[in-house]
Scaffold this active site. Structure first.
Site, PDB file in Angstrom:
ATOM      1  N   ALA A  17       0.803  -1.221   0.000  1.00 49.41           N
ATOM      2  CA  ALA A  17       0.000   0.000   0.000  1.00 49.41           C
ATOM      3  C   ALA A  17       0.835   1.270   0.000  1.00 49.41           C
ATOM      4  O   ALA A  17       0.295   2.368   0.066  1.00 49.41           O
ATOM      5  CB  ALA A  17      -0.946  -0.007   1.194  1.00 49.41           C
ATOM      6  N   SER A  18       2.162   1.132  -0.079  1.00 50.41           N
ATOM      7  CA  SER A  18       2.980   2.347  -0.042  1.00 50.41           C
ATOM      8  C   SER A  18       3.082   3.019  -1.400  1.00 50.41           C
ATOM      9  O   SER A  18       3.593   4.135  -1.499  1.00 50.41           O
ATOM     10  CB  SER A  18       4.367   2.045   0.536  1.00 50.41           C
ATOM     11  OG  SER A  18       4.921   0.924  -0.078  1.00 50.41           O
ATOM     12  N   SER A  19       2.611   2.365  -2.452  1.00 48.82           N
ATOM     13  CA  SER A  19       2.659   3.030  -3.755  1.00 48.82           C
ATOM     14  C   SER A  19       1.692   2.389  -4.744  1.00 48.82           C
ATOM     15  O   SER A  19       1.094   1.349  -4.459  1.00 48.82           O
ATOM     16  CB  SER A  19       4.078   2.977  -4.336  1.00 48.82           C
ATOM     17  OG  SER A  19       4.436   1.638  -4.594  1.00 48.82           O
ATOM     18  N   VAL A  62       4.298  -1.447   9.292  1.00 46.21           N
ATOM     19  CA  VAL A  62       5.439  -1.604   8.383  1.00 46.21           C
ATOM     20  C   VAL A  62       5.887  -3.064   8.396  1.00 46.21           C
ATOM     21  O   VAL A  62       6.094  -3.644   9.463  1.00 46.21           O
ATOM     22  CB  VAL A  62       6.611  -0.688   8.811  1.00 46.21           C
ATOM     23  CG1 VAL A  62       7.797  -0.841   7.855  1.00 46.21           C
ATOM     24  CG2 VAL A  62       6.162   0.775   8.868  1.00 46.21           C
ATOM     25  N   SER A 139      -2.524 -10.215 -13.179  1.00 41.19           N
ATOM     26  CA  SER A 139      -2.170  -9.396 -14.343  1.00 41.19           C
ATOM     27  C   SER A 139      -2.775 -10.034 -15.582  1.00 41.19           C
ATOM     28  O   SER A 139      -3.208 -11.189 -15.537  1.00 41.19           O
ATOM     29  CB  SER A 139      -0.645  -9.358 -14.472  1.00 41.19           C
ATOM     30  OG  SER A 139      -0.261  -8.685 -15.653  1.00 41.19           O
ATOM     31  N   TYR A 153       7.957 -12.242 -14.595  1.00 42.89           N
ATOM     32  CA  TYR A 153       6.717 -11.635 -14.099  1.00 42.89           C
ATOM     33  C   TYR A 153       5.510 -12.511 -14.452  1.00 42.89           C
ATOM     34  O   TYR A 153       4.656 -12.790 -13.609  1.00 42.89           O
ATOM     35  CB  TYR A 153       6.569 -10.244 -14.717  1.00 42.89           C
ATOM     36  CG  TYR A 153       5.423  -9.429 -14.171  1.00 42.89           C
ATOM     37  CD1 TYR A 153       5.478  -8.874 -12.897  1.00 42.89           C
ATOM     38  CD2 TYR A 153       4.285  -9.187 -14.941  1.00 42.89           C
ATOM     39  CE1 TYR A 153       4.436  -8.107 -12.398  1.00 42.89           C
ATOM     40  CE2 TYR A 153       3.240  -8.420 -14.457  1.00 42.89           C
ATOM     41  CZ  TYR A 153       3.317  -7.887 -13.183  1.00 42.89           C
ATOM     42  OH  TYR A 153       2.280  -7.130 -12.696  1.00 42.89           O
ATOM     43  N   SER A 156       5.134 -15.521 -12.269  1.00 41.60           N
ATOM     44  CA  SER A 156       4.639 -15.235 -10.919  1.00 41.60           C
ATOM     45  C   SER A 156       3.138 -14.979 -10.930  1.00 41.60           C
ATOM     46  O   SER A 156       2.413 -15.414 -10.038  1.00 41.60           O
ATOM     47  CB  SER A 156       5.397 -14.051 -10.305  1.00 41.60           C
ATOM     48  OG  SER A 156       5.031 -12.832 -10.908  1.00 41.60           O
ATOM     49  N   LYS A 157       2.662 -14.279 -11.955  1.00 39.11           N
ATOM     50  CA  LYS A 157       1.236 -13.957 -12.007  1.00 39.11           C
ATOM     51  C   LYS A 157       0.415 -15.181 -12.425  1.00 39.11           C
ATOM     52  O   LYS A 157      -0.710 -15.377 -11.950  1.00 39.11           O
ATOM     53  CB  LYS A 157       0.991 -12.779 -12.950  1.00 39.11           C
ATOM     54  CG  LYS A 157       1.611 -11.476 -12.455  1.00 39.11           C
ATOM     55  CD  LYS A 157       1.109 -11.094 -11.057  1.00 39.11           C
ATOM     56  CE  LYS A 157       1.581  -9.717 -10.613  1.00 39.11           C
ATOM     57  NZ  LYS A 157       1.106  -9.370  -9.259  1.00 39.11           N
ATOM     58  N   ILE A 186      -0.932  -0.302 -16.000  1.00 39.53           N
ATOM     59  CA  ILE A 186      -1.503   0.755 -15.175  1.00 39.53           C
ATOM     60  C   ILE A 186      -0.421   1.827 -14.967  1.00 39.53           C
ATOM     61  O   ILE A 186       0.759   1.487 -14.845  1.00 39.53           O
ATOM     62  CB  ILE A 186      -1.950   0.183 -13.801  1.00 39.53           C
ATOM     63  CG1 ILE A 186      -2.929  -0.989 -13.973  1.00 39.53           C
ATOM     64  CG2 ILE A 186      -2.544   1.277 -12.920  1.00 39.53           C
ATOM     65  CD1 ILE A 186      -4.254  -0.645 -14.601  1.00 39.53           C
TER      66      ILE A 186
END
Lengths: 248, 76
Positions: A17-19, A62, A139, A153, A156-157, A186
């Site tokens: 949730a930090s970015s 955190v 994704s 990637y 993993s998805k 996105i």
């Protein structure tokens, strides 16, 4: 006011949730009335998200979910949940001949093992309650299509998509639903390392029938739907959000 | 780091283009085989062989193989 998508009286944990997408999900869910708990590695950026959240009792913890001890610690700090959004993720762009085991491990750790273990612990300790909704940010890549130099990637998805379907079956008796959302590109900083140039991204954008990339909020709205009681009969599904990308 | 060796490593990322095509003056982005995948392969090769992290913009700013060689050399 009539609002079937309300998240009032729900406590929801959002990872990453930090970015980017995770931040948008946290903020939008809080605006829909949820008590949102956010987690991420970077306290400063997590606080930025926190400052934009509304809702009852927002909270931030955190944690670096690629470290097993921190996953356990996070689980201990949570009492009950009605929703979990597994959003933390990263990418590594490497042509297949250069994609070594260590590169796969680095990405799988964050994109696959961490959300798997977090979900497992939250289910096992019964912190995710009956009727809870788990959402994975998957994704289009690895499920409907892939991209040049995207083997790591995509793997993993793809793995997340398989996991979500099996989890949906195993958790159905507990009344816990499990779904994926599958975004196309996105507007976030996922390619900030600079291997992909802005020029290349602009070219890629033209391949989208709706002629733009998605906004983080547009993924958040889909997640809100899957978290809400309107989606009570939806489990094991993929929700495609790609501006028509995979039609071509 | 040697220019000739760099040219050989660069040429190795291509399948269709004859190795003899590659010289220090080759304008590599004009090659028929040049694509986003070859660009990413060059970035990965430079990381593996020289421990240098190139950005897409580094590739963009180089015209000839020698230009790119110099960028890598300066980052080393």
């Amino acid at each position: 006011m009539y609002n079937p998508f309300s998240l009032e009286n729900k406590t929801i944990l959002v990872t990453g949730a930090s970015s980017g997408i995770g931040r948008a999900i946290a903020i939008e869910c809080s605006k829909m009335g949820a008590s949102v708990i956010i987690t991420g590695r970077n306290e400063e950026r997590l606080k930025e998200t926190y400052s934009q959240m509304r809702g009852k009792q927002p909270n931030y913890i955190v944690a670096d979910l690629s470290k097993p001890g921190e996953v356990q610690n996070l689980t201990k700090n949570i009492t009950t949940l009605n929703g979990l959004v597994n959003c933390a993720g990263l990418t590594k762009v490497l042509p297949f001949p250069f994609a070594e085991r260590k590169d796969f491990e680095e990405v799988m750790e964050v994109n696959f093992f961490a959300p798997t273990e977090l979900s497992r612990l939250l289910v096992k300790t019964k912190k995710l309650q009956k009727g809870a909704s788990i959402v994975f940010i998957s994704s289009v890549s690895g499920v409907y299509c892939s991209a040049v130099a995207g083997s790591i990637y995509s793997s993993s998805k793809g793995a997340i998509n398989g996991l979500a379907k099996a989890m949906a079956l195993d958790l159905a008796p507990k009344g816990i639903r499990v779904n994926c959302v599958n975004p196309g590109m996105i507007d976030t900083h996922i390619f900030s390392e600079g291997k992909i140039t802005q020029e290349q991204l602009n070219e890629d954008m033209k391949r989208y029938p709706l002629k733009r990339f998605g906004k983080p909020e547009e993924v958040a709205y889909a997640v809100i739907y899957l978290l809400s009681d309107t989606a009570e009969w939806i489990t094991g599904s993929n929700l495609l959000i790609d501006g028509g990308y995979t039609l071509l | 780091m040697e220019l000739q060796e760099f040219i050989t490593n660069f040429a190795n990322q291509f399948e269709e283009t004859d190795p003899s095509v590659f010289t220090k003056d080759t304008v590599f982005k004009d090659l028929d085989e040049w694509s986003s995948l070859t660009a990413l392969s060059i970035i990965a090769m430079v990381d593996e062989e020289y421990g240098v992290t190139l950005k897409g913009d580094d590739i963009r700013s180089a015209n000839t193989l020698e230009d790119l060689f110099n960028i890598v050399k300066n980052k080393k």
